[in-house]
Write an enzyme that holds these catalytic residues in place. Sequence first.
Site, short mmCIF file in Angstrom:
data_model
loop_
_atom_site.label_atom_id
_atom_site.label_comp_id
_atom_site.label_asym_id
_atom_site.label_seq_id
_atom_site.Cartn_x
_atom_site.Cartn_y
_atom_site.Cartn_z
CB SER A 327 11.19 4.63 -1.20
OG SER A 327 10.78 5.67 -0.36
CE1 TYR A 328 4.32 4.39 -6.40
CE2 TYR A 328 2.99 4.17 -4.42
CZ TYR A 328 3.09 4.37 -5.78
OH TYR A 328 1.96 4.54 -6.51
#
Length: 852
Positions: A327-328
């Site tokens: 994820s980011y």
Amino acid sequence: MVAEKPSLAASLAKILSNGSMTTRKGSNGACSVHEYRGKFQGEPAFFKFTSVCGHVMTLDFTGKYNNWDKVDPVELFSAPTLKKEASPNLHMPDFLRREAKGIDVLVLWLDCDKEGENICFEVIDAVRSHLKRICDQTVYRARFSAITETDVKRAMNSLAHPNENEAMSVDARQELDLRIGCAFTRYQTKFFQGKYGNLDSTLVSYGPCQSPTLGFCVERHDKIQSFKPESYWVINVQVAHPDGKTIPVEWDRSRVFDKEVVQMFLGMIKAADSARVTDVVKKEKTKPRPQALNTVEMLRIASSSLGMSPHHTMQVAERLYTQGYISYPRTETTHYPENFDLMGTLRQQTNNSSWGPFVKELLKQGNQKPRKGVDAGDHPPITPMKGASESELGHEAWKLYEYITQHFIATVSPDCRYMQTTVYFDIGKEKFLCTGKILTDPGYTSVMTWQAISDDEDIPPFTKGQTCNIADVRLGERQTGPPDYLTESELITLMEKHGIGTDASIPVHINNICERNYVTIVSGRKLKPTTLGIVLVHGYQKIDADLVLPTMRSAMEQQLNLIAIGKANYHAVLEHALEIFLLKFKYFVNNISGMDELFEVSFSPLASTGKPMSRCGKCRRYMKLIQAKPSRLHCSNCDETYSLPQNGGIKLYQELKCPLDDYELVLWTTGTKGKSYPLCPYCYNNPPFKDMRKGMGCNECTHPTCQHAFSQNGVAECLECSQGILVLDQSSAPKWRMACNKCNLVINLLEGAYKVTLKDDDCEECGASIIHVDYGKNKSPLPDGATDCTGCVFCDATFKPLVEMHHAMAPKMRRSAGRGGGAGRGRGRGRGRSRAKNKPKDKMAQLAAYFV
Ligand SMILES: [Zn+2]
Ligand SMILES: [Zn+2]
Ligand SMILES: [Zn+2]
Ligand SMILES: [Zn+2]
Ligand SMILES: [Zn+2]
């Protein structure tokens, strides 16, 4: 629809079009456009998905304020600024406008952080004229945290609007960094570089965040320097267990700083004939599973355990994110949102050969709640989004992915449990103890194995009242040790604690102080300040300690956050901060002598550094070449300094003189394979003719009769670039070559010739200058035993085999120059241009990236 990078646009479009898109190259060559048909808000629609390459625009001063020599740095606090293209050769606004023609709706898919929000508005501004109107029904913002089907499709179905406040907070930070950074940096650089010769730095920079970061490293250095070791004594006792083992026991007083006192205790202990067990205490203990992973913790672990710099770690993490593996990776959050699919995420890891079995077991046991953490409201913690193997990721990316995954699994695993036994002894009147640990449930340490409790932490059983023999008593003398230099990981902790470098810009600041030669990385990724770094920090402390304390920056970042959440006025914050720094700047300038005293002690004045090189045209004495960066020539008699081209060698050029000013020419060269050209130190700094810029060598000098100028040595127009002239390099004999005076084209020719001269006439076919070449008798490659020949090197058949084209290695540029204008962007966003090949941007644009 617009994403932040070309690779992201491709991944996002692939997901949204269910793989049915067609792709074409965009007009700027760097970005592609992906097209497909589908539905938008229930209506049939034609989608175009493309991207920018990081920031579209960058902030800079207008024209004349970029001139270091003509503008007093104090003016930079109020000088006009403008937004200009961050990478002019990408023609990004033009490209966006072209693609926006005829569209009804713009959907912004930029990364979901403040910088991304800022880029949203850059994109909107660029296409403004092509949208019928800009309003809530024409401009949408997609919010997502990972490049996965679920996340991306959810974002598409719940489009929101861009947040102007967040974007403005970035504008404010850019402006503050530019004004404050440039003012201090220009002033300091000019002041100190004009005075000292062995100052090894092209730029004596100041940055409101960079300098406090350096401050932490120097503070630790000062502690080490002022440390005075002290002697102390310990008494080491070993107790014999009845089953034969000897157990070291800890003295309750642990250590004593007085030798006579410890001698007394030693006598008492030696006099005792046994150790009596006074108590055995058993306690069940837990070692808690970690909190969910955020950026700062990832950077710390990557530095301390994987040996990766924060800057590099971020680059690798962004790649993993772009490819949909994690994820980011920019988040302050350590708390999973309630609806986060922990079990689904976990299920993707069941096939891994090392942790798969453990994950299967976890899934069988059912949901284990992660620990409560901090929800910064930006993104979920850094989490693996799909399974992977070392072969598909490559070693380095795999190491980081492996750690992120192990950490994630640990957060949803049980705590580690163990039984701790503490045994207390009396030996004479002195108390001793020992502790042992027995594992009852490894919990998360099964996957984060480096935190596991090992078997040898156990001790054999003792019972209360038991007496044991004493196996050994020994007096040990030790010394207190100084602290060590800060590790990167400790520096990150300090920055986080003091609230500077938030928003995951920490890696940029750390990287900056390394690249500016203020600290060097020593073994164990420790940061050791250089003399320059130390002198700078001590200088600020002497004049105005606020300049290196984290307090000002942290207050500024809080204000910026208030802008972002709409609770502070952009102009008010800006005006207030600039006012404070302007006062500080004026005070700094008036008191610079305080800092200069420290420089005097550590660096040598220009006049006493360097080696004699070429003669000054004014006084006829030798000027000295100062080799420390930036290299330059200094005439100590006239007290003048002349800058030189960098990144190459400088030598005297056959004691030839410039006909205009009598200065002796020097030769700049990048080695045998590279380019070289002569230059006059005076003309290089003070262009003699109107059509010359500063910083030109004789190969670009327009002097009509000077024998070194290109009018005398220019052979032909460059074959590759439009503006260049191929100039015969008179210093290159016997490996003759000519080089373009604009691009990197180099042509080797007529090797071995002892003389090459240019004739007055030109080739009738191609316009190139006619050349006369002389070879020695035995070396001539010319046919029929000829030793000389006249003709055009491009057209005459005799010459053709003797000419060979190649490219000079472009001089290596500072790595940061490739970063472009995103001041403190804190991310390795693709700029779409290769590092070495392109011309550096103008100085201020480069500098803008420095000052954070
Ligand atoms: Zn002189
Ligand atoms: Zn000259
Ligand atoms: Zn000249
Ligand atoms: Zn060229
Ligand atoms: Zn020709």
